[in-house]
Write an enzyme that holds these catalytic residues in place. Structure first.
Site, mmCIF file in Angstrom:
data_model
loop_
_atom_site.group_PDB
_atom_site.id
_atom_site.type_symbol
_atom_site.label_atom_id
_atom_site.label_comp_id
_atom_site.label_asym_id
_atom_site.label_seq_id
_atom_site.Cartn_x
_atom_site.Cartn_y
_atom_site.Cartn_z
ATOM 1 N N ARG A 173 0.847 -1.185 0.000
ATOM 2 C CA ARG A 173 0.000 0.000 0.000
ATOM 3 C C ARG A 173 0.885 1.238 0.000
ATOM 4 O O ARG A 173 1.968 1.234 0.566
ATOM 5 C CB ARG A 173 -0.876 0.035 1.264
ATOM 6 N N TYR A 226 -1.687 -3.920 -6.550
ATOM 7 C CA TYR A 226 -1.360 -4.685 -5.352
ATOM 8 C C TYR A 226 -2.376 -4.530 -4.214
ATOM 9 O O TYR A 226 -2.814 -3.424 -3.899
ATOM 10 C CB TYR A 226 0.021 -4.267 -4.816
ATOM 11 N N LYS A 240 -9.360 -2.486 2.714
ATOM 12 C CA LYS A 240 -9.009 -1.285 3.474
ATOM 13 C C LYS A 240 -9.829 -0.079 3.004
ATOM 14 O O LYS A 240 -10.283 0.728 3.812
ATOM 15 C CB LYS A 240 -7.517 -0.991 3.362
ATOM 16 N N HIS A 249 -10.380 -2.017 12.546
ATOM 17 C CA HIS A 249 -9.278 -2.874 12.107
ATOM 18 C C HIS A 249 -9.045 -3.926 13.192
ATOM 19 O O HIS A 249 -8.072 -3.842 13.946
ATOM 20 C CB HIS A 249 -8.039 -1.997 11.898
ATOM 21 N N SER A 274 0.535 -3.536 12.788
ATOM 22 C CA SER A 274 1.196 -4.602 12.025
ATOM 23 C C SER A 274 2.354 -5.205 12.829
ATOM 24 O O SER A 274 2.871 -4.595 13.759
ATOM 25 C CB SER A 274 1.687 -4.059 10.685
ATOM 26 N N CYS A 331 2.293 -7.681 14.929
ATOM 27 C CA CYS A 331 1.966 -8.161 16.274
ATOM 28 C C CYS A 331 1.360 -9.571 16.235
ATOM 29 O O CYS A 331 1.006 -10.121 17.267
ATOM 30 C CB CYS A 331 0.989 -7.215 16.962
ATOM 31 N N ASP A 385 -9.012 -9.583 10.370
ATOM 32 C CA ASP A 385 -8.555 -8.233 10.020
ATOM 33 C C ASP A 385 -9.552 -7.116 10.280
ATOM 34 O O ASP A 385 -9.162 -6.045 10.711
ATOM 35 C CB ASP A 385 -8.137 -8.207 8.544
ATOM 36 N N ARG A 393 2.182 -12.268 0.272
ATOM 37 C CA ARG A 393 0.857 -12.591 0.818
ATOM 38 C C ARG A 393 0.306 -13.929 0.366
ATOM 39 O O ARG A 393 0.635 -14.417 -0.712
ATOM 40 C CB ARG A 393 -0.145 -11.516 0.346
HETATM 41 O O1 TSX Z 1 2.067 -13.845 16.726
HETATM 42 C C1 TSX Z 1 2.718 -13.766 17.748
HETATM 43 N N1 TSX Z 1 2.087 -13.846 18.971
HETATM 44 C C2 TSX Z 1 0.601 -13.947 19.025
HETATM 45 C C3 TSX Z 1 0.185 -15.333 18.865
HETATM 46 C C4 TSX Z 1 -1.029 -15.753 19.106
HETATM 47 N N2 TSX Z 1 4.088 -13.585 17.672
HETATM 48 C C5 TSX Z 1 4.762 -13.440 16.368
HETATM 49 C C6 TSX Z 1 4.765 -11.981 15.990
HETATM 50 C C7 TSX Z 1 5.268 -11.741 14.619
HETATM 51 C C8 TSX Z 1 4.190 -11.418 13.645
HETATM 52 C C9 TSX Z 1 4.812 -13.519 18.821
HETATM 53 N N3 TSX Z 1 6.129 -13.336 19.017
HETATM 54 C C10 TSX Z 1 4.201 -13.627 20.061
HETATM 55 C C11 TSX Z 1 2.795 -13.814 20.151
HETATM 56 O O2 TSX Z 1 2.240 -13.932 21.227
HETATM 57 N N4 TSX Z 1 5.156 -13.499 21.013
HETATM 58 C C12 TSX Z 1 6.321 -13.317 20.366
HETATM 59 C C13 TSX Z 1 7.661 -13.140 21.003
HETATM 60 C C14 TSX Z 1 8.274 -14.507 21.193
HETATM 61 C C15 TSX Z 1 8.947 -15.092 20.142
HETATM 62 C C16 TSX Z 1 9.454 -16.390 20.283
HETATM 63 C C17 TSX Z 1 9.299 -17.057 21.496
HETATM 64 C C18 TSX Z 1 8.644 -16.441 22.545
HETATM 65 C C19 TSX Z 1 8.136 -15.184 22.394
HETATM 66 N N5 TSX Z 1 9.769 -18.361 21.609
HETATM 67 C C20 TSX Z 1 10.821 -18.793 22.306
HETATM 68 O O3 TSX Z 1 11.471 -18.010 22.917
HETATM 69 C C21 TSX Z 1 11.066 -20.243 22.276
HETATM 70 MN MN MN Z 2 -4.863 -5.258 8.477
#
Ligand code: TSX
Ligand code: MN
Length: 643
Positions: free
Chosen positions: A105, A254, A263, A283, A305, A307, A330, A424
């Protein structure tokens, strides 16, 4: 004969347009079959199509019925013209590679068109650049359209794509018609929305959101498109006209620039309709969660984004007896019903998810969703006809060859990523193995809790609850998240992203806050959703994540639901209601968690947070900031001072 005259007349009309060059005649008149299709359209739709044909001069018109046969034709035709490659390892999966200049975007070229600038954006304080959207005047839009659209579809087929955002016929749904010269858009819209004849039947003579899209490269093209992906990045524009329920997009094929239901309609135009009609277009993901006692509730959640919103929407619970089901990943359209209960629908019909990072470790449910009937864009491809991206290192046999998203040979040592970071999958929601039984319920699902979240390495506890609705709205307004921001910043920055809506507001954010505050009057107090803030990403002083996240987030949702049930498991803190010691269920958790550090509320950090949020809201929203938000900020400042 009548049609021919109409076309001739139109050409004269186009040529007379001020500022536009004299148009050469269309390459050929559209076929009789297309004319017959157009003749079946209701007057308002037909008028929209005919006006667009006159202006854009496509070689052919196709009214999409949404059928399997039509879809197969579209896909095969794109495979023949080199837009798509079949992914032979899977059932009916395809790969598109875009021009590398058209991969995301473009916020700087996205506009809301209103008479008054202040309808669209708050006036920032002197010397500050407004960060809450771009305004354009109706005159400027007229000029921009006249410069771009006349003759822009020459040599291409114009697809008429009737679509419903939300289940066809639901009182919460809205209908749009997208006119596009991109078969990729037509095929993607069939996945992401309910598309085809049934929508036109339901529409009758009602109004609809007019969506006009062109890749902006009439045929014959001046230079050969890269990857057979026509686009016009120099002249890209995405404009929204709330007063006319119109979306006009030029130059990009895209995602959010071209699949106008998502969106553009469901959030930007949607939020303006929602304001007028007294509901919310947000959102947010929507998930259903059943506790071990069999009590089912629904939660909506907004995250910026990076998260893991899609991961949460498809959570695999770690706590025994819990079940999570997915309504959407979304967008949520939410409206209080006649009993004062907030009800939500997912207006979409598919998932348009970021591929890198998706794996059996992070989202096994998505991995079960996306390997049939899916369009992939800008991912890498394996020599056995499969897909590849960063995050799949442990799941793809290293003996296969990989070509990257440009189509060039790639190995782990190449340095650059194999898949574009914004690559994607576009997959039907119905294929999700945990899709909620009520996901197409016309009345929507009742929302018990709303979560706001962010990626906050420092200072922000795992979970806290708003004291009340007004405080909850403040929590949404104050959202921030760590992101690898614009190219000029090297490191990671904590960006403001109120309600995770910063790129998606359809009107003045100050007015949006006032609208959210006013929702309290529409809800029944006993069933008003409680509002929470969550942060899965807090880091220890030593660097590692303090919380295991992913499936273990069920423990947070469990506490949230117990709060919804009225359990006395929270205590007041400076920033909100936090879990009483021992009230977060940690039974069976393998990792040791430092609860002290995970829930600490450092005074200095929060003093800085308060001033950062205060400065942002003052500079960006200024005079349009509703007084209750100023009041919440001041109360927070006072509570933090007492820490
Ligand atoms: O999506 C994530 N969530 C929500 C899941 C339901 N991620 C990935 C984010 C990138 C888009 C996360 N990353 C989450 C999370 O709750 N927490 C983390 C941070 C994290 C990354 C790896 C580990 C622990 C926490 N694993 C180990 O340390 C083995
Ligand atoms: Mn979105």
């Amino acid at each position: 004969m009548v049609h021919l005259l109409r076309l001739v007349g139109a050409r004269a009309l186009c040529a007379r347009r001020v500022g536009s060059p004299l148009l050469p005649p269309p390459t050929r008149a559209i076929s009789q079959q297309a004319q017959r299709q157009m003749d079946t359209l209701r007057p308002k739709v037909r008028e929209f199509v005919e006006r667009t044909v006159r202006m854009c001069q496509p070689a052919e018109v196709h009214v999409c019925d949404g059928s399997e046969a039509e879809n197969a034709n579209l896909l095969n035709q794109m495979a023949e013209s080199g837009v798509l490659e079949p992914l032979t390892k899977y059932d009916n999966c395809w790969l598109a590679r875009t021009d590398p200049a058209d991969v995301a975007r473009v916020e700087s070229k996205t506009f809301i068109v209103t008479e008054e600038k202040r309808e669209t954006v708050p006036i920032p304080r002197k010397g500050r650049k407004g960060m809450l959207g771009n305004w354009m005047s109706p005159k400027a839009l007229e000029h921009a359209v006249a410069e771009r659209f006349p003759g822009c579809m020459r040599g291409r087929t114009l697809y008429v794509v009737p679509f419903s955002m939300g289940p066809v016929g639901s009182p919460l749904s809205k209908i749009g018609i997208e006119l596009t010269d991109s078969p990729y858009v037509a095929a993607s819209m069939r996945i992401m929305t309910r598309m085809g004849s049934k929508v036109l039947e339901t529409l009758g003579d009602d109004d609809f959101v007019k969506c006009l899209h062109s890749v902006g490269r009439p045929v014959p093209v001046s230079k050969k498109p890269i990857n057979n992906w026509p686009c016009n990045p120099e002249n890209t524009i995405i404009a929204h006209v709330p007063s006319k329920n119109e979306i006009i997009s030029f130059g990009s094929g895209y995602g959010g620039n071209s699949l106008l239901g998502k969106k553009c309609f469901a959030l930007r135009i949607g939020s303006t309709i929602a304001r007028r009609e007294g509901w919310l277009a947000e959102h947010m993901l929507i998930l259903g969660i059943t506790n071990p006692a069999g009590h089912k509730r629904y939660i909506a959640a907004a995250f910026p984004s990076a998260c893991g919103k899609t991961n949460l929407a498809m959570l695999q619970p770690s706590l025994p007896g819990y079940k999570v089901e997915c309504v959407g990943d979304d967008i949520a359209w939410m409206k209080f019903d006649d009993k004062g209960v907030l009800r939500a629908i997912n207006p979409e019909n598919g998932f348009f998810g970021v591929a890198p990072g998706t794996s059996s470790a992070t989202n096994p449910i998505a991995m079960k969703t996306i390997f049939s009937n899916t369009l992939f864009t800008n991912v890498a491809k394996t020599s056995d006809g499969g897909v590849y991206w960063e995050g799949l290192e442990k799941e793809v046999d290293t003996s296969v060859g990989i070509v990257d998203w440009h189509g060039d040979p790639w190995t782990t040592g190449s340095g650059a990523p194999s898949a574009h970071p914004n690559s994607r999958f576009c997959a039907p929601a119905a294929q999700c193995p945990i899709i909620d039984p009520q996901w197409e319920s016309p009345e929507g699902v009742p929302i018990s809790a709303i979560l706001f979240g962010g990626r906050r390495p420092l200072g922000v506890p795992l979970v806290y609850e708003a004291f009340n609705w007004q405080h909850g709205v403040f929590l949404g307004a104050a959202m921030r998240s760590e992101s690898t921001a614009a190219a000029e910043h090297k490191g990671k920055v904590i960006m403001h992203d109120p309600f995770a809506m910063r790129p998606f507001f359809g009107y003045n954010f100050g007015h949006y806050l006032a609208h959210w505050l006013s929702m309290e009057q529409r809800g029944t107090p006993a069933t008003m959703p409680k509002i929470f803030h969550v942060n899965w990403f807090r880091k220890a002083a030593t660097g590692g994540f303090l919380w295991p996240g992913f499936g273990e987030n069920t423990r947070v949702l469990d506490w949230v639901l117990r709060r919804v049930d009225g359990e006395d498991c929270a205590q007041e803190s400076a920033i909100g209601l936090v879990p009483k010691p021992g009230s977060l269920n940690l039974e069976g958790l393998k990792e040791a968690v430092d609860m002290q550090e995970l829930f600490s509320i450092p005074k200095e950090f929060w003093q800085q947070e308060v001033s950062a949020v205060a400065q942002y809201l003052d500079e960006q929203v200024g005079e349009d900031l509703p007084y209750p938000i100023v009041e919440e900020l001041e109360h927070l400042r006072q509570r933090v001072e007492k820490l």
